[in-house]
Design a protein around this motif. Structure first.
Motif, short mmCIF file in Angstrom:
data_model
loop_
_atom_site.label_atom_id
_atom_site.label_comp_id
_atom_site.label_asym_id
_atom_site.label_seq_id
_atom_site.Cartn_x
_atom_site.Cartn_y
_atom_site.Cartn_z
N LEU A 63 0.85 -1.20 0.06
CA LEU A 63 -0.20 -0.22 0.01
C LEU A 63 1.03 1.25 -0.14
CD1 LEU A 63 -2.91 -1.15 2.55
CD2 LEU A 63 -2.82 -1.24 -0.16
N PRO A 69 -5.03 5.21 -3.92
CA PRO A 69 -5.71 4.03 -3.14
C PRO A 69 -6.05 2.91 -3.81
CG PRO A 69 -6.48 5.99 -2.34
CD PRO A 69 -5.96 6.17 -4.00
N THR A 93 -8.32 -1.30 3.51
CA THR A 93 -8.47 -0.13 2.50
C THR A 93 -9.85 0.56 2.50
OG1 THR A 93 -9.00 -1.73 0.54
CG2 THR A 93 -6.47 -1.21 1.17
#
Length: 319
Positions: A63, A69, A93
């Motif tokens: 990440l 994202p 997430t």
């Protein structure tokens, strides 16, 4: 190139296409997950590896490397090394999880609350598996089950759906409801095709009755598609998907012939035939794959009228 244990390896394969590789404690030692650049500028993650006791440690390096994202997670199929980390990533997430409709039903049957050890034992013992080997096999399955962190009630996908411009197709065989994503000649293939090894095709409880027949249909469909490359769940990409489909078909044709040759006129169980097709001492997980694969080949032979079922086993029919 394979990641060191517990350390993911991220590679850019093409603009907007990243591959993340995790190690596996299985017969195959790694699994690939893919990140696809979305039209929004965010990322779509395809497959998630095994679930982790420490998802933050496992996924944070991935990440932190991304410039945007993860906005959705797509699961190609319900095997532990593909669906296992879905809940982990979703919780880290906030991304929704998308999974094939048929595949999610199989996921619940295999890993949900309704799975039954007595039914499983009865199924495999009917195929000739000795009691002591079932005990070892079940212990390994329980270990795997602990690493399957699937998401309940995901967004369900059907053939022809689109995920940010990628077309969803169901290609059965390796798993009953296996989905792939296709766009501009590129297939995100999961385990439908593999380079250098062949996807396992086994018959399991609650599955469709003829998985090898399903897989032959899948290979025919791949041959008919206009594909330039398939990015797979293990090993290297496949640069000639149609050609690889033909090779895999020939492999299974040979295995069908070997399975029939293992029958000598007396009823032989799928376990007996698995020992002929896959000799030697195998890890319990690998023996389960071998038994399920032998059973799938015997059932295809039965559907073809080349063998028949007698007294819990199989005998050849005259050519």
């Amino acid at each position: 190139m394979v990641a060191a244990r517990n350390v993911p390896l991220m590679e850019e394969l093409a603009p907007g296409l990243l591959r993340v590789t995790f190690s596996l404690p299985l017969g195959i030692d790694h699994v690939h997950c893919y990140l696809l650049r979305s039209s929004s500028g965010c990322w779509t993650l395809v497959d998630t590896g095994l679930g982790s006791r420490d998802p933050e440690k496992r996924w944070r390096p991935v990440l932190d490397e991304l410039d945007a994202p993860i906005e959705r997670v797509v699961v190609t199929h319900m095997h532990p090394d593909h669906v296992g980390g879905a809940r982990d990533v979703a919780e880290l997430t906030g991304a929704p999880v998308l999974q094939g409709r048929d595949d999610y039903a199989q996921c619940l049957a295999a890993w949900g609350d309704g799975r039954s050890l007595p039914r499983l034992a009865e199924y495999w013992q009917k195929q000739g598996l000795p009691d002591d080997e079932f005990t070892a096999m079940q212990s390994e399955r329980d270990n795997l089950g602990a690493a399957v962190h699937f998401v309940r009630d995901p967004q369900l996908l059907d053939p022809g759906d689109e995920v940010d411009g990628w077309r969803v197709e169901v290609l059965r065989g390796h798993a009953d409801g296996h989905i792939v994503l296709i766009r501009d000649g590129v297939m995100i293939a999961g385990d439908v095709l593999l380079a250098g090894i062949t996807p396992t095709v086994g018959l399991y409880p609650n599955s469709r009755p003829d998985p090898l027949g399903d897989f032959f249909e899948t290979l025919d469909r791949i041959e008919a598609m206009t594909l330039d490359v398939a990015y797979t769940g293990h090993r290297s990409k496949v640069d000639d998907p149609a050609g690889r489909a033909r090779e895999i078909r020939a492999h299974h044709d040979d295995r069908l012939a070997r399975a029939r040759a293992a029958l000598d006129g007396q009823p032989r169980t799928a376990y007996d035939v698995s020992l002929a097709l896959f000799p030697g001492d195998l890890h319990p997980v690998q023996r389960r794959f071998a038994l399920a694969e032998a059973l799938a080949h015997l059932e295809r032979l039965a559907y073809d009228g080349r063998v028949t079922r007698v007294d819990g086993g199989y005998v050849p029919l005259d050519a």
